[in-house]
Each structure stands twice: as C-alpha cells, then as structure tokens.
Design an enzyme around this catalytic site. Structure first.
Site, PDB file in Angstrom:
ATOM      1  N   ASP A 294       9.873 -13.324 -32.158  1.00 17.04           N
ATOM      2  CA  ASP A 294      10.014 -13.705 -33.567  1.00 17.04           C
ATOM      3  C   ASP A 294      10.321 -15.190 -33.729  1.00 17.04           C
ATOM      4  O   ASP A 294       9.635 -15.911 -34.464  1.00 17.04           O
ATOM      5  CB  ASP A 294      11.092 -12.866 -34.241  1.00 17.04           C
ATOM      6  CG  ASP A 294      10.766 -11.384 -34.239  1.00 17.04           C
ATOM      7  OD1 ASP A 294       9.572 -11.048 -34.316  1.00 17.04           O
ATOM      8  OD2 ASP A 294      11.698 -10.567 -34.151  1.00 17.04           O
TER       9      ASP A 294
ATOM     10  N   CYS B  26      24.048  -8.386 -28.195  1.00 17.14           N
ATOM     11  CA  CYS B  26      23.715  -9.227 -27.043  1.00 17.14           C
ATOM     12  C   CYS B  26      24.745  -9.172 -25.923  1.00 17.14           C
ATOM     13  O   CYS B  26      24.395  -9.293 -24.753  1.00 17.14           O
ATOM     14  CB  CYS B  26      23.484 -10.672 -27.493  1.00 17.14           C
ATOM     15  SG  CYS B  26      24.913 -11.503 -28.200  1.00 17.14           S
TER      16      CYS B  26
ATOM     17  N   ALA C 268      15.971 -22.036 -34.795  1.00 21.59           N
ATOM     18  CA  ALA C 268      16.867 -21.327 -33.880  1.00 21.59           C
ATOM     19  C   ALA C 268      16.010 -20.439 -32.990  1.00 21.59           C
ATOM     20  O   ALA C 268      15.421 -19.464 -33.459  1.00 21.59           O
ATOM     21  CB  ALA C 268      17.866 -20.495 -34.675  1.00 21.59           C
ATOM     22  N   MET C 269      15.909 -20.783 -31.703  1.00 25.90           N
ATOM     23  CA  MET C 269      15.027 -20.075 -30.777  1.00 25.90           C
ATOM     24  C   MET C 269      15.845 -19.230 -29.803  1.00 25.90           C
ATOM     25  O   MET C 269      16.564 -19.758 -28.959  1.00 25.90           O
ATOM     26  CB  MET C 269      14.157 -21.079 -30.013  1.00 25.90           C
ATOM     27  CG  MET C 269      13.247 -21.908 -30.912  1.00 25.90           C
ATOM     28  SD  MET C 269      12.181 -23.045 -29.988  1.00 25.90           S
ATOM     29  CE  MET C 269      11.100 -21.877 -29.114  1.00 25.90           C
TER      30      MET C 269
ATOM     31  N   CYS D  48      28.356 -13.176 -36.275  1.00 28.43           N
ATOM     32  CA  CYS D  48      27.657 -14.256 -35.582  1.00 28.43           C
ATOM     33  C   CYS D  48      26.870 -15.108 -36.571  1.00 28.43           C
ATOM     34  O   CYS D  48      26.921 -16.344 -36.529  1.00 28.43           O
ATOM     35  CB  CYS D  48      26.733 -13.674 -34.516  1.00 28.43           C
ATOM     36  SG  CYS D  48      25.915 -14.919 -33.486  1.00 28.43           S
TER      37      CYS D  48
END
Length: 406
Positions: free
Chosen positions: A28, A212, A22-23, A116
């Site tokens: 990180d 976000c 998951a990018m 999320c």
C-alpha cells in the site's frame, strides 16, 4: 489511475510540490510513493524503525520489522526517490507499547494502532514532514479525505473491506489539513495491479495481520515481557459469585471470549431440564484479579462513557442530544446511537439497541447520521452500562474490558 492535484487537494504544479510518504515496506505505502512519483511530485520516503529488528526479522504478517525496512528501501531505489529510516524506538515504546501493556494490566482493551497514529505517525512524523518543507504527508491508509464546505472531512474508504477510518478517528482537523490518502478510492486489487504495472517486487506481499510488535497475536506474551513479574493469578468467577476455576493472569482473557476458558459450561436449571449453557467473559476486575464469566445476555450494554473525545465534524453534544452512527470495533457495522454530554463533560453514547462485547479501553467512533461515510470523531471508552439497570450516574453497572475474540 493517474493521481491528479485536484483529487489530492495539492498545488497544480506537481514538480515544485514536495510530499513525504510514510513507507512501511508493504504494497500500500509502496504504491502510494510510486504513484506520487509517477505524477511528478517531488517525493521523499520515510520509514520508521519502531522496535528491535531482531524480534521480528523472520516473522511474516507484521509491519515495520527489519525485512519491511529492507523492502521499503528497495522500492524507493526502484522508483528513484530519496529514502530515510528514522529510529523512533524509544518514542514508540513509551507512547504505544508501554500504554498497551499497562492497559491490559488494568483489564482494558487497548487499540495500539490508534495510539500509534495518534502519537508517533501523525504527530512526530508529521512534524518531520513539515521540517522537510513538504506540502503534505501521504500514507497508504484506505480512507478518503474530502474537502467539504467547512474544510477537509474524513470519510470511509471506497472499498469497505479495506476501510481503516476507525483507526484514524483521533486525527485532528489541523493534521487532516496536512494529510493525504491517495489510495482511498481504490480497492486492494487495484493497488496490487498498480504494483505489478510499476514493477514493484512487493506486489504480492501479504497484508499485515498482527499488531506489529505482537508475534502471532499473543498479547499476553508481550505484556509479560514488558512487565515481568507483575502478572498475578486469580479466580474465574461466575456473576453469581461462584468460583469456577483459576487463571494465570487476566491479560490472557478478553470480554466476549467463549473459547479457551478451561471451565466448560455451567449447569443450570434447578427445576426442570438441566442444560450446559455456554459461558463468556463478561468482565475483568484487575484489583481483585478476577475473570468474571456469565451467559451471553450478561454482555449486553446500551450505554458507554467516553474520555479524550476528538471532533472532526461540525457540532457536538454539548449543545444538546446528537444523533450519530457508531462502531466500537473496526469491522463492526454502524449502529444508531445518541450522544450527550454527561457528568464532568464526558460524552455518553446511548445505543438504540443492545450491543455485545463492548469493553473499556476500546474506541467508539462516530459517523454522520445522514452521511454514514463521514467520520465525525470518537473517544476512548472508560465505562459501560445498561439503562435498564442504571439511569443517571456515569459509572457502569459492571465495568468491563477487552473486546470479543472468541
């Protein structure tokens, strides 16, 4: 550091092992993808488009915005792996953003990052990774997955300042079996050093600071945009019933807040010296549209009731009282408590010492009493109270909401 199959609990033949990363576009997850690729795993990068790029394209300090998708794509090209962007805007709005807004309107303290992870990332994205034939879904979270005698366990990160285990307590045992966290034993400086060694342009990219979809941390603005026309003004009321002022909406206040109330202190002491005592938000009554304020001592709670409890460890309070360590904020120190099953099988947490700023809507996360690094699970706080004022029912003395921010 070189990632090895033993530390990740993956098949020894890395070249035939496919992993999905998951990018988010940050350092990180970028380093996670790069280290796995360096170790020889067949790596696929996936970035989730979670909301309208135009709202955050030029905003720093938020993940999953347009610039972050661009950065993730560049990193994938740099390390030579396939990269896909999946549009999850509808799912994210339904499961996370709408829940966030409705929770605030109820006078609660939502934790959208947990929601999320609980829905979009570790449910939908995990399913996608399985569909792609991956052996594991890897993320850049700072948390450790350790295989114990009864299977995978969730533990706090080696770097306490970067630990993110609080936000992952709702991970199910089945999901934990498929997830991997390659950065769990690293410090942030270790991660940035790897990014520089690997020539990644995101090596000095700042960490995300905001939720976000919440620009500059202004929660009220987001709720007003998602729920136009439903925010109502009301009274700011002292716990003794005195009306001290007016507010433009309870969504602008949090339990534990001291600054920005617009009412100053309260003069007290009819006999003897008169002093100004600081006032704090101690409760929010959505039905009456009231912000309730009082002295700091009125924030004290030593019990909370939980719903939607997730268990990652062995044992649970249904068989009797259970000693644990608990935190109800991600940065809070662990505090001793006892768990027991209450009415309707809800789990009650009884703290050894009074806690301040605990609120409905927060998550209470349990840690093993003997092995504090291990996360045993947690649940959503649905009521708070004090044993000194209420001894039996699961209803609180004063149901409150939203964590301290002042």
């Amino acid at each position: 550091m070189t990632i090895c199959s033993d530390s990740l609990d993956l098949p020894a033949t890395s070249a035939t092992t496919r992993v999905v990363v998951a990018m988010s576009g940050g350092v990180d997850s970028s380093v996670t993808a790069a280290l796995l690729t360096e170790a020889g795993y067949e790596t696929i990068g996936i970035t989730l488009q979670l909301y309208d790029h135009g709202e955050a394209l030029h905003r720093k300090g938020a993940c999953c915005a347009g610039v972050d998708i661009h950065d993730a794509r560049d990193v994938a090209a740099k390390i030579g792996i396939p990269h896909y962007v999946l549009n999850y805007e509808s799912r994210f709005r339904e499961s996370v953003m709408n829940d966030f807004a409705d929770s605030y309107l109820r006078g609660e303290t939502p934790v959208p990052c947990i929601r999320c992870n609980q829905t979009v990332k570790f449910e939908d994205l995990l399913t996608t990774a399985r569909d792609l034939g991956a052996t594991a879904l890897c993320t850049g979270h700072y948390v450790r997955r350790i295989v114990g005698p009864d299977g995978p366990e969730l533990h706090r990160a080696a770097d306490p300042d970067k630990d993110q285990s609080y936000f992952l307590y709702a991970t199910t045992p089945e999901q934990l079996g498929f997830l991997r966290f390659p950065l769990g034993s690293l410090s942030k400086e270790d991660t940035r050093a790897h990014a520089r060694r690997l020539g990644l342009d995101v090596s000095d990219k700042p960490d995300s600071q905001d939720i976000c979809f919440v620009p500059q941390g202004r929660y009220g603005d987001v709720v007003r945009r998602l729920r136009p026309g439903v925010i109502e003004s009301g009274d700011i009321v002292h716990i003794d019933g005195t009306v001290l002022g007016r507010h433009a909406g309870i969504i602008d206040y949090t339990v534990g807040q001291r600054r920005g109330l617009g009412i100053g202190g309260r003069r007290s002491g009819r006999a003897g010296p008169v002093e100004n005592a600081p006032l704090y938000v101690v409760g929010l009554d959505a039905d009456k549209r009231q912000v309730i304020v009082g002295p700091h001592r009125a924030l004290a709670r030593d019990l909370v009731d939980l719903d939607q409890v997730n268990w990652l460890g062995c044992g649970n309070p249904s068989t009797g009282p259970m000693r644990v360590l608990v935190r109800f904020r991600s940065t809070q120190r662990l505090v001793a408590a006892t768990l027991q099953t209450g009415m309707d099988h809800a789990v009650r947490v009884m703290f050894d010492e009074l806690q301040y700023g605990v609120a409905v809507g927060q998550a209470a996360v349990f840690h093993d009493f003997g092995t504090p690094s291990r996360v045993l699970g947690g649940g959503w706080i649905v009521a708070t109270g004090s044993r000194s004022a209420s001894t039996g029912p699961t209803r609180p003395v004063l149901e409150d909401s939203r964590q301290a921010s002042g």
